[in-house]
Design a protein around this motif. Structure first.
Motif, PDB file in Angstrom:
ATOM      1  N   UNK A  26       0.844  -1.192   0.000  1.00  0.00           N
ATOM      2  CA  UNK A  26       0.000   0.000   0.000  1.00  0.00           C
ATOM      3  C   UNK A  26       0.884   1.250   0.000  1.00  0.00           C
ATOM      4  N   UNK A  27       0.687   2.103  -0.991  1.00  0.00           N
ATOM      5  CA  UNK A  27       1.367   3.404  -1.049  1.00  0.00           C
ATOM      6  C   UNK A  27       0.352   4.493  -0.769  1.00  0.00           C
ATOM      7  N   UNK A  28       0.619   5.303   0.233  1.00  0.00           N
ATOM      8  CA  UNK A  28      -0.264   6.417   0.571  1.00  0.00           C
ATOM      9  C   UNK A  28       0.327   7.685  -0.047  1.00  0.00           C
ATOM     10  N   UNK A  29      -0.430   8.305  -0.934  1.00  0.00           N
ATOM     11  CA  UNK A  29       0.034   9.475  -1.692  1.00  0.00           C
ATOM     12  C   UNK A  29      -0.724  10.714  -1.217  1.00  0.00           C
ATOM     13  N   UNK A  30      -0.255  11.916  -1.592  1.00  0.00           N
ATOM     14  CA  UNK A  30      -0.886  13.143  -1.091  1.00  0.00           C
ATOM     15  C   UNK A  30      -2.381  13.223  -1.403  1.00  0.00           C
ATOM     16  N   UNK A  31      -3.140  13.769  -0.481  1.00  0.00           N
ATOM     17  CA  UNK A  31      -4.569  13.996  -0.683  1.00  0.00           C
ATOM     18  C   UNK A  31      -4.728  15.279  -1.484  1.00  0.00           C
ATOM     19  N   UNK A  32      -4.837  15.138  -2.792  1.00  0.00           N
ATOM     20  CA  UNK A  32      -4.894  16.296  -3.686  1.00  0.00           C
ATOM     21  C   UNK A  32      -6.344  16.699  -3.902  1.00  0.00           C
ATOM     22  N   UNK A  33      -6.617  17.957  -3.682  1.00  0.00           N
ATOM     23  CA  UNK A  33      -7.956  18.498  -3.914  1.00  0.00           C
ATOM     24  C   UNK A  33      -7.845  19.735  -4.800  1.00  0.00           C
ATOM     25  N   UNK A  34      -8.701  19.803  -5.796  1.00  0.00           N
ATOM     26  CA  UNK A  34      -8.677  20.922  -6.737  1.00  0.00           C
ATOM     27  C   UNK A  34     -10.097  21.411  -6.977  1.00  0.00           C
ATOM     28  N   UNK A  35     -10.187  22.599  -7.520  1.00  0.00           N
ATOM     29  CA  UNK A  35     -11.493  23.158  -7.887  1.00  0.00           C
ATOM     30  C   UNK A  35     -11.741  22.874  -9.372  1.00  0.00           C
ATOM     31  N   UNK A  36     -12.767  22.098  -9.701  1.00  0.00           N
ATOM     32  CA  UNK A  36     -13.063  21.826 -11.115  1.00  0.00           C
ATOM     33  C   UNK A  36     -13.401  23.120 -11.860  1.00  0.00           C
ATOM     34  N   UNK A  37     -13.001  23.174 -13.123  1.00  0.00           N
ATOM     35  CA  UNK A  37     -13.271  24.360 -13.934  1.00  0.00           C
ATOM     36  C   UNK A  37     -14.559  24.228 -14.715  1.00  0.00           C
ATOM     37  N   UNK A  38     -14.430  24.215 -16.030  1.00  0.00           N
ATOM     38  CA  UNK A  38     -15.595  24.213 -16.907  1.00  0.00           C
ATOM     39  C   UNK A  38     -15.799  25.552 -17.582  1.00  0.00           C
ATOM     40  N   UNK A  39     -15.121  26.598 -17.066  1.00  0.00           N
ATOM     41  CA  UNK A  39     -15.279  27.929 -17.662  1.00  0.00           C
ATOM     42  C   UNK A  39     -14.668  27.981 -19.059  1.00  0.00           C
ATOM     43  N   UNK A  40     -15.280  28.774 -19.906  1.00  0.00           N
ATOM     44  CA  UNK A  40     -14.719  29.047 -21.222  1.00  0.00           C
ATOM     45  C   UNK A  40     -13.590  30.058 -21.052  1.00  0.00           C
ATOM     46  N   UNK A  41     -12.418  29.746 -21.608  1.00  0.00           N
ATOM     47  CA  UNK A  41     -11.258  30.620 -21.451  1.00  0.00           C
ATOM     48  C   UNK A  41     -10.648  30.946 -22.806  1.00  0.00           C
ATOM     49  N   UNK A  42     -10.025  32.098 -22.860  1.00  0.00           N
ATOM     50  CA  UNK A  42      -9.230  32.474 -24.015  1.00  0.00           C
ATOM     51  C   UNK A  42      -7.774  32.165 -23.726  1.00  0.00           C
ATOM     52  N   UNK A  43      -7.096  31.568 -24.705  1.00  0.00           N
ATOM     53  CA  UNK A  43      -5.698  31.177 -24.544  1.00  0.00           C
ATOM     54  C   UNK A  43      -4.854  31.928 -25.562  1.00  0.00           C
ATOM     55  N   UNK A  44      -3.831  32.652 -25.070  1.00  0.00           N
ATOM     56  CA  UNK A  44      -2.919  33.387 -25.948  1.00  0.00           C
ATOM     57  C   UNK A  44      -1.500  32.919 -25.675  1.00  0.00           C
TER      58      UNK A  44
END
Length: 437
Positions: free
Chosen positions: A110-128
């Motif tokens: 058993x390998x215990x790895x970091x508890x990663x939490x993120x905020x899901x996006x979904x927003x439309x973005x412009x990329x330059x």
């Protein structure tokens, strides 16, 4: 009955018994238990051995993980019931199952790895994106006397090359390259042009030619130093102040070559219209960048898994504002899920999908799962997966599991998704234990 016949009958009976034994549910459960599992820190999992016996269960390092209901990491359990393993801190431990306390039955690392939490996006973005070098995207004929020629093509400069230096001087913009070419033409001398081709540097010599129509010296190339478009934000990780988007590489529209990033920005965008997808004809979101002075994040990487960079805070208009857990690659299951995306303006909405097939990848790859759009609203609006939807986060069981990446051209209701773990790794967020046991 002869001895030979008896032996054959006994052999057939024994073979039938072995087949019945190994095809039984308990033995299948025991055999299918993986030798190595990963757990997010603070989470738990079930070991389903399914054997109708009692056995001792031991964890070699109770600081990393324990057996639920047994803080001393040693107890006798009825193996017909699942054994729950609780992770405590990052590291590695072995869960050993022993009959009578000494006869090894099963061992799971058993390998215990970091508890990663993120905020899901979904927003439309412009990329330059500003490219690291000048991209050669085509040939342009220069009128010279009675002929039209491309000196660069004659000098073996190829479409897809990236010009990194002229006469040993690094070039960073189309305007700078044009000035250096014109200067060499006025001095009636050759240029030494350094290009990046298939990860190798090549130096070539070309002499600028006077073009009567433009009244300047040219070498007969169409060149580009930037790219822009709209896409979908996948996640923002507040602990790390990084983001990921798109789920696939940004390539030059003419050459198909990945753009090497010198610098880039993410800004707000708004979806203005939808071209509905049909079999053989992928659809597309059409959008415009807005509020471009309000830079949401800076882009540092463009790779097969999307664009990544730094972001100080979550963009506005997200459907979710609090971080949620992520799923490791092996935790993604076939079954119902949701995606977050925009099909009108800047409004992020949730739509139903089905994860129809999960590919068990040992190494990162962009096609990790096959998904199907099942939400009638989205099917009516878009016909399924369309261009510009890439990067839309996939959520299953309250966890961010991946992002939309590709559409099936002949069936726009289906496409591919990538595991979120692969995107996190590209963003610099490791899904490995930070310390050993």
């Amino acid at each position: 009955m002869t001895k030979g016949i008896l032996k054959r009958l006994f052999g057939l009976a024994l073979a039938s018994l072995v087949v019945a034994l190994f095809s039984s549910t308990p033995v299948r459960d025991w055999a299918s238990t993986p030798a190595h599992i990963r757990l997010l820190e603070g989470h738990s999992t079930l070991l389903k051995l399914g054997l109708p016996v009692s056995a001792t269960v031991i964890t070699s390092n109770s600081h990393v993980a324990t057996v639920r209901g047994n803080p001393d990491s040693r107890a006798a359990f009825n193996l017909k019931q699942p054994i729950e393993i609780d992770s405590l801190t990052q590291g590695d431990t072995d869960v050993q199952v022993k009959l009578f306390g000494f006869l090894p039955l099963k061992s799971v690392h058993v390998s215990v790895v970091p508890d990663i939490r993120v905020i899901p996006g979904g927003q439309s973005i412009g990329v330059k994106i500003k490219s690291n070098g000048i991209m050669v995207v085509g040939y342009n004929l220069v009128k010279y006397q009675q002929h039209s020629i491309s000196p660069a093509e004659q000098a073996n400069i190829k479409i897809g090359d990236v010009i990194t230096a002229i006469d040993g001087r690094k070039v960073e913009s189309v305007e700078q390259a044009a000035n250096l070419i014109n200067k060499a033409g006025k001095e009636n001398r050759d240029l030494e042009i350094t290009v990046l081709r298939s990860k190798s540097q090549v130096k070539l010599r070309v002499k600028p030619t006077w073009d009567k129509e433009t009244e300047t010296y040219r070498i007969g190339l169409y060149i580009r130093d930037s790219a822009a478009g709209v896409g979908t934000l996948t996640f923002y990780a507040p602990t790390y102040n990084v983001f990921g988007a798109l789920g696939h590489v940004i390539s030059d529209m003419d050459t198909g070559q990945p753009i090497q990033v010198k610098e880039g920005q993410v800004v707000h965008s708004s979806v203005t219209s939808i071209d509905k997808g049909e079999s053989g004809q992928p659809g597309e979101k059409r959008g415009v960048m807005i509020d471009e002075d309000n830079v949401l994040g800076t882009i540092t990487k463009n790779c097969d898994f999307g664009v990544f960079g730094h972001m100080k805070k979550a963009p506005e208009r997200g459907l979710m504002t609090e971080p949620i857990p992520i799923a490791l690659a092996e935790q993604v299951k076939e079954g119902p899920a949701k995606i977050l995306t925009v099909v009108d303006g800047q409004k992020v909405e949730e739509y139903s999908i089905e994860i129809v097939n999960v590919l068990r990848q040992k190494y990162p790859a962009t096609k990790s799962m096959v998904i199907r759009i099942t939400d009638p609203r989205l099917l009516e609006k878009t016909g399924g997966i369309i261009q510009g939807m890439s990067g839309s986060p996939i959520i299953q069981g309250g966890k961010l599991v991946g992002a939309v990446t590709h559409v099936f051209v002949n069936d726009p209701t289906q496409g591919y998704g990538v595991f979120i773990e692969w995107m996190l790794n590209e963003a610099g967020i490791e899904t490995k234990a930070s310390k050993a046991s």
